[in-house]
Design an enzyme around this catalytic site. Sequence first.
Site, short mmCIF file in Angstrom:
data_model
loop_
_atom_site.label_atom_id
_atom_site.label_comp_id
_atom_site.label_asym_id
_atom_site.label_seq_id
_atom_site.Cartn_x
_atom_site.Cartn_y
_atom_site.Cartn_z
N SER A 37 7.55 0.31 0.14
CA SER A 37 8.15 1.52 -0.41
C SER A 37 7.35 2.78 -0.16
CB SER A 37 8.36 1.36 -1.92
OG SER A 37 7.13 1.10 -2.57
N GLY B 43 9.33 -2.76 -1.97
CA GLY B 43 9.05 -4.01 -2.64
C GLY B 43 8.61 -5.14 -1.75
N ASN C 156 1.94 -4.80 -2.10
CA ASN C 156 2.62 -5.91 -2.77
C ASN C 156 2.09 -7.28 -2.36
OD1 ASN C 156 4.59 -4.13 -4.05
ND2 ASN C 156 5.49 -3.90 -2.03
N ASP D 230 4.45 7.03 -11.15
CA ASP D 230 3.40 6.03 -11.31
C ASP D 230 2.27 6.39 -10.35
OD1 ASP D 230 4.12 5.04 -8.70
OD2 ASP D 230 5.73 3.90 -9.63
N HIS E 173 3.84 5.55 -5.98
CA HIS E 173 4.95 6.16 -5.25
C HIS E 173 4.87 7.68 -5.30
CE1 HIS E 173 6.28 2.09 -6.40
NE2 HIS E 173 6.68 2.08 -5.14
#
Length: 263
Positions: free
Chosen positions: A36, A67, A99, A219, A222
């Site tokens: 992402s 993701g 991730n 957050d 991102h």
Amino acid sequence: MLSMMYLLSILGLASVAVSAPNAVKRAQTVYLAGDSTMAKASGATQGWGEYLKYSLSLSVSNKAIGGRSSRSYTVEGRFQAIVDIVQPNDIVVIEFGHNDGGGLSTDNGRSVCPGAGSETCTSTYNGQTVTVLTYPAYLINAGKALVAKGAKVIISSPTPNNPWESGTFSYTPSRFTTYSKSAAGQIGSNAMFIDHGQYTANIFQTLGKTKVDSFFPNDHTHMSPAGADTVNRAFVKAVLCAGGGFLNGFIKNSTNSVEGTCI
């Protein structure tokens, strides 16, 4: 006799001209494979890959998906999809890491097997027993398959989370940076490593806490469109400082026009 040979020669050339396919010069394409932080998004956040097209004279196809990890991108067949369409001298930028961590005790389908090489782990995912590879193994497998099709590969270290979130600047490269560099080396001369994370962190340090905090609206991972654009420029700076690599001659910016210093 001479005139007959001349006539046959002319006819032969004409035959070749008629039978030869039309030669069309094809511009290279840059493909992006990542998560992402690179992928197209909407609303308050955006991935840096959406801005690379403004820095290059080549077409950019952003295949990053939110993701995903090096593992899930592989298992879903997304690397293979790029291998299937890539053509000689196309360039593929690969950037994962956000991730890929975590453990396999409760397998989320994204976490990789710990290790820096060919280690494997056995895990249970969706009720099935699966074999999980390491982060570098997934990158090496994808990179070698792309190179076999004639593509060039850029392995990029993951971008940092907000290094100012604790109140003071702090950035330590993750193990995925080391693994990314190692993978590029093992793919061979048709691959190169770019330390995107370090170049981004250096620019973030110069910009200061207030500015960088504004780049992370939801957050610590991102980025806003402005933040993503800055991260894109960090990538471009890193490539320029490496002499351009596979993108040499296709970058619109000059080294001095992009903020940051070469490392």
